[in-house]
Design a protein around this motif. Structure first.
Motif, short mmCIF file in Angstrom:
data_model
loop_
_atom_site.label_atom_id
_atom_site.label_comp_id
_atom_site.label_asym_id
_atom_site.label_seq_id
_atom_site.Cartn_x
_atom_site.Cartn_y
_atom_site.Cartn_z
N MET A 130 46.94 47.50 40.54
CA MET A 130 47.43 47.33 41.91
C MET A 130 46.86 46.06 42.50
N LYS A 131 47.71 45.29 43.20
CA LYS A 131 47.26 44.04 43.82
C LYS A 131 46.71 44.31 45.22
N TYR A 132 45.72 43.49 45.59
CA TYR A 132 45.13 43.54 46.92
C TYR A 132 45.07 42.13 47.47
N LEU A 133 45.37 41.98 48.75
CA LEU A 133 45.17 40.70 49.44
C LEU A 133 44.05 40.93 50.45
N ILE A 134 42.92 40.32 50.18
CA ILE A 134 41.72 40.60 50.97
C ILE A 134 41.29 39.34 51.70
N SER A 135 41.13 39.43 53.00
CA SER A 135 40.63 38.27 53.76
C SER A 135 39.11 38.24 53.67
N ILE A 136 38.58 37.03 53.62
CA ILE A 136 37.14 36.85 53.45
C ILE A 136 36.56 36.26 54.72
N VAL A 137 35.45 36.81 55.16
CA VAL A 137 34.70 36.24 56.28
C VAL A 137 33.39 35.72 55.70
N PRO A 138 33.37 34.45 55.28
CA PRO A 138 32.15 33.95 54.62
C PRO A 138 31.03 33.76 55.61
N THR A 139 29.80 34.08 55.18
CA THR A 139 28.63 33.84 56.02
C THR A 139 28.25 32.36 56.00
N ASP A 140 28.73 31.65 55.00
CA ASP A 140 28.47 30.22 54.86
C ASP A 140 29.80 29.48 54.96
N THR A 141 29.92 28.56 55.89
CA THR A 141 31.20 27.86 56.10
C THR A 141 31.59 26.97 54.93
N ASN A 179 39.15 28.34 35.69
CA ASN A 179 40.52 28.17 35.17
C ASN A 179 41.19 26.93 35.75
N GLY A 180 40.40 26.12 36.48
CA GLY A 180 40.88 24.82 36.94
C GLY A 180 42.03 24.86 37.91
N GLY A 181 42.16 25.90 38.70
CA GLY A 181 43.23 25.98 39.68
C GLY A 181 44.58 26.21 39.05
N ALA A 182 44.73 27.31 38.34
CA ALA A 182 45.98 27.61 37.63
C ALA A 182 47.13 27.81 38.58
N GLY A 183 46.83 28.08 39.83
CA GLY A 183 47.89 28.23 40.83
C GLY A 183 48.43 29.65 40.91
N LEU A 184 49.29 29.84 41.90
CA LEU A 184 49.88 31.15 42.14
C LEU A 184 51.23 31.25 41.43
N THR A 185 51.50 32.40 40.87
CA THR A 185 52.78 32.63 40.21
C THR A 185 53.84 32.99 41.25
N VAL A 186 55.08 33.02 40.81
CA VAL A 186 56.19 33.45 41.69
C VAL A 186 55.94 34.87 42.15
N GLU A 187 55.45 35.72 41.25
CA GLU A 187 55.17 37.12 41.60
C GLU A 187 54.05 37.20 42.64
N ASP A 188 53.03 36.35 42.49
CA ASP A 188 51.93 36.33 43.47
C ASP A 188 52.46 35.99 44.86
N LYS A 189 53.29 34.96 44.94
CA LYS A 189 53.83 34.52 46.23
C LYS A 189 54.74 35.59 46.84
N ALA A 190 55.50 36.26 45.99
CA ALA A 190 56.38 37.33 46.49
C ALA A 190 55.56 38.47 47.06
N PHE A 191 54.45 38.81 46.41
CA PHE A 191 53.58 39.87 46.91
C PHE A 191 53.01 39.50 48.28
N ILE A 192 52.56 38.24 48.41
CA ILE A 192 51.99 37.78 49.67
C ILE A 192 53.04 37.79 50.77
N GLU A 193 54.26 37.35 50.46
CA GLU A 193 55.34 37.35 51.44
C GLU A 193 55.74 38.76 51.85
N ALA A 194 55.62 39.71 50.93
CA ALA A 194 55.91 41.11 51.26
C ALA A 194 54.90 41.67 52.25
#
Length: 201
Positions: A130-141, A179-194
């Motif tokens: 299952m995919k999760y989209l989690i926002s991060i609140v970093p203690t270090d900017t 992984n040198g910034g492999a980027g987001l897949t089409v499926e990843d972007k669709a999940f985020i847009e959903a």
């Protein structure tokens, strides 16, 4: 002769008391806190590699330190949260160590247009996939400086992620999985847009 024996006994008792005070002094004080990212055996000693903020450190646990933590805590594993009390801030003379469960989450770094200054992690739960989209609140900017969009990173945190998690506090450096910034897949972007967001290009 009796006076000499009494004198020696007094000196011995004073030395014993001094040693006891030194051993227990500052017993609640730890001068380092970080997450374990690697455990290595070197020349019979255990070396732990840790992250705290942006800094990676190596600590050598000699046999006496190892015996102490084995009696008082669980064995050290990657992801654990450790607190150390070191002698004169040495990385090889650990007076006291506390090991607690820590958590880590691996996923792709994402930024979205709706919250441009908030980093997100797109993670996949290993068991259920299952995919999760989690926002991060970093203690270090500066936590994500140099990390590219879509790059796989691991963050360490104090509390586990559940299906209800929206935001998680990251209190250690994000660890690049290289992984040198492999980027987001089409499926990843669709999940985020959903989820009602659009990926920041």
């Amino acid at each position: 002769m009796k006076k000499i024996l009494i004198g020696l006994a007094v000196v011995f008792v004073l030395l014993l008391m001094t040693w006891g005070i030194c051993e227990t002094a500052g017993s609640n004080h730890y001068n380092y806190k970080g997450y374990v990212v690697d455990v290595i055996e070197e020349n019979g000693d255990t070396v732990i590699v840790t992250l705290s903020g942006n800094a990676e450190s190596r600590f050598t646990l000699k046999w006496y330190s190892r015996e102490k933590y084995k009696k008082e805590t669980k064995d050290i594993e990657i992801g654990d949260l450790v607190m150390l009390s070191t002698t004169q801030y040495s990385n090889a003379n650990i007076k006291k160590i506390s090991v607690d469960y820590g958590y880590s989450t691996e996923g792709k770094l994402v930024y979205i247009n709706e919250l441009p200054d908030t980093p997100f992690i797109l993670a996949v739960e290993p068991t259920t996939q299952m995919k999760y989209l989690i926002s991060i609140v970093p203690t270090d900017t500066d936590l994500f400086d140099g990390v590219k969009m879509g790059e796989t990173i691991r963050i360490y945190h104090t509390y586990p992620i559940t299906a209800q998690t929206i935001t998680i506090l990251s209190d250690a450096q994000a660890y690049s999985m290289g992984n040198g910034g492999a980027g987001l897949t089409v499926e990843d972007k669709a999940f985020i847009e959903a989820k009602g967001y659009t990926v920041k290009e």
